[in-house]
Write an enzyme that holds these catalytic residues in place. Structure first.
Site, mmCIF file in Angstrom:
data_model
loop_
_atom_site.group_PDB
_atom_site.id
_atom_site.type_symbol
_atom_site.label_atom_id
_atom_site.label_comp_id
_atom_site.label_asym_id
_atom_site.label_seq_id
_atom_site.Cartn_x
_atom_site.Cartn_y
_atom_site.Cartn_z
ATOM 1 N N ALA A 11 30.412 48.660 40.228
ATOM 2 C CA ALA A 11 30.528 47.932 38.959
ATOM 3 C C ALA A 11 32.026 47.749 38.744
ATOM 4 C CB ALA A 11 29.912 48.735 37.822
ATOM 5 N N GLY A 38 32.378 45.244 44.239
ATOM 6 C CA GLY A 38 32.306 45.976 45.510
ATOM 7 C C GLY A 38 32.402 44.964 46.635
ATOM 8 N N GLY A 40 31.431 44.922 49.695
ATOM 9 C CA GLY A 40 30.198 44.681 50.442
ATOM 10 C C GLY A 40 29.246 43.807 49.648
ATOM 11 N N ASP A 242 41.614 33.934 38.100
ATOM 12 C CA ASP A 242 41.388 35.325 38.511
ATOM 13 C C ASP A 242 41.087 35.315 40.013
ATOM 14 O OD1 ASP A 242 40.477 37.897 38.964
ATOM 15 O OD2 ASP A 242 38.912 37.863 37.438
ATOM 16 N N ASP A 248 36.526 37.965 49.286
ATOM 17 C CA ASP A 248 35.113 38.245 49.595
ATOM 18 C C ASP A 248 34.311 36.948 49.670
ATOM 19 O OD1 ASP A 248 35.685 40.964 49.522
ATOM 20 O OD2 ASP A 248 35.307 41.089 47.372
ATOM 21 N N ARG A 281 37.546 30.937 38.133
ATOM 22 C CA ARG A 281 36.692 31.565 37.114
ATOM 23 C C ARG A 281 36.907 33.073 37.143
ATOM 24 N NH1 ARG A 281 31.950 27.497 38.881
ATOM 25 N NH2 ARG A 281 31.965 28.655 40.817
ATOM 26 N N GLY A 283 36.105 37.146 37.223
ATOM 27 C CA GLY A 283 35.112 38.024 37.854
ATOM 28 C C GLY A 283 35.076 37.871 39.360
HETATM 29 O O1 RIB Z 1 37.452 42.516 46.553
HETATM 30 C C1 RIB Z 1 37.240 42.700 45.190
HETATM 31 C C2 RIB Z 1 36.452 43.964 44.963
HETATM 32 O O2 RIB Z 1 37.235 45.078 45.336
HETATM 33 C C3 RIB Z 1 36.073 44.221 43.520
HETATM 34 O O3 RIB Z 1 34.853 43.627 43.166
HETATM 35 C C4 RIB Z 1 36.080 45.734 43.426
HETATM 36 O O4 RIB Z 1 34.819 46.294 43.192
HETATM 37 C C5 RIB Z 1 36.692 46.228 44.722
HETATM 38 O O5 RIB Z 1 35.762 46.735 45.580
#
Ligand code: RIB
Length: 301
Positions: A11, A38, A40, A242, A248, A281, A283
């Site tokens: 989270a 996270g 993953g 952001d 990811d 955006r 988050g």
């Molecule tokens: O790469 C971004 C992520 O790194 C975030 O969502 C946070 O949880 C960390 O794991």
């Protein structure tokens, strides 16, 4: 084609502030926000939103843990298969994130259940899986063993070596496509790389096993090397809000398009476009575009 992501589930507790505090400093920010994160889970969601079939293997805390529902909400919404998710007697991973006005962030991760996930929690049956997408937020022993088993089972192994760690020769030997940012590249090659040395630094990693190495360069796009090719992709210019989860998004979209059998240069193009949109955006998972939005952005370019 099914992508298995083995990685962290967190989270994210995020505060927007004018700037990231220096050591010993207190900075007043806006309201705190809890959202799914996270590396993953983020990459699994990005790949699923891109249209891929995705399974996630990882760990969270029990039903009574207040951070479990927000950590899993994005995965559920995106339709990621969670049948390989473990519930452990540990808190769900929690990331403390400060986002500055220029979109940059600083992240501290309380790993919780992610750190308790051991090699014994890895899948034993790899049938029906074609690609494995890994990061470095689980323990090195888990990541190495996952890559070794997946490689032996004939899967294509994609490793996002984030967060930065020194090179693990066995892990790299079982990696087909390595994705790093500049800091992670430096950690892997063991020395800082001037902009003019990025290509040779990336190329030196090809000798350790990967068939392709991609360096993500933020607003400068990305650089990808293989034994025969060098591919420089410009970034799609965007208004940055952001950057959390942009890397990811890149990795998830790249894995999705590679698994859809795109040429590597096309997959890199879509990955860069999706990552740029994710920066517009707030988050991590909340900012990720789906495939239709990426196609639309391509038309508007
Ligand atoms: O790469 C971004 C992520 O790194 C975030 O969502 C946070 O949880 C960390 O794991």
């Amino acid at each position: 084609m099914t992508i298995l992501v083995i990685g962290s589930v967190n989270a994210d507790l995020t505060v927007q502030a004018t700037r990231i505090p220096a050591p010993g400093e207190t900075v007043l920010g806006g309201d705190a926000r809890v959202s799914p994160g996270g590396k993953g889970a983020n990459q699994a969601v990005a790949a699923a939103l891109a249209g891929a079939q995705v399974r996630l293997c990882g760990a969270v805390g029990s039903d009574s843990d207040p951070f479990r529902p927000p950590a899993l909400s994005g995965l559920t919404r995106a339709g990621v298969d969670l049948s390989l998710l473990h519930t452990l007697d540990a808190p769900t991973g929690l990331a403390l994130i400060t986002v500055a006005a220029n979109g940059e962030n600083a992240i501290t991760v309380a790993s919780g259940a992610n750190a308790r996930f051991g090699p014994e929690h890895l899948p034993t049956d790899w049938s029906g899986l074609t690609h494995l997408l890994l990061q470095q937020e689980l323990t090195p022993a888990v990541t190495r063993e996952a890559a070794r088993r997946a490689h032996a089972a004939g899967l294509t192994v994609i490793l996002n070596a984030a967060p930065a760690r020194a090179a693990d020769p066995e892990l790299l030997a079982h990696t087909h496509h390595l994705i790093v940012n500049e800091h992670e590249l430096e950690a892997l090659v063991g020395r800082p790389s001037e902009p003019t040395e990025l290509e040779s630094a990336a190329r030196s990693l090809l000798e350790l096993g990967p068939q392709a190495v991609t360096v993500t360069l933020g607003a400068q796009g990305s650089l990808t090397v293989t034994a025969e090719t060098t591919d420089r992709m410009a970034a799609h210019p965007v208004q940055v809000v952001d950057t959390t989860g942009a890397g990811d998004t890149f990795c998830g979209m790249l894995a999705a398009r590679v698994s859809a059998e795109d040429f590597l240069s096309a997959a890199l193009h879509w990955a860069g476009l999706a990552a740029g949109l994710a920066c517009t955006r707030p988050g991590a998972q909340d900012s990720m575009p789906n495939w239709e939005e990426v196609l639309e952005a391509q038309v508007l370019r």
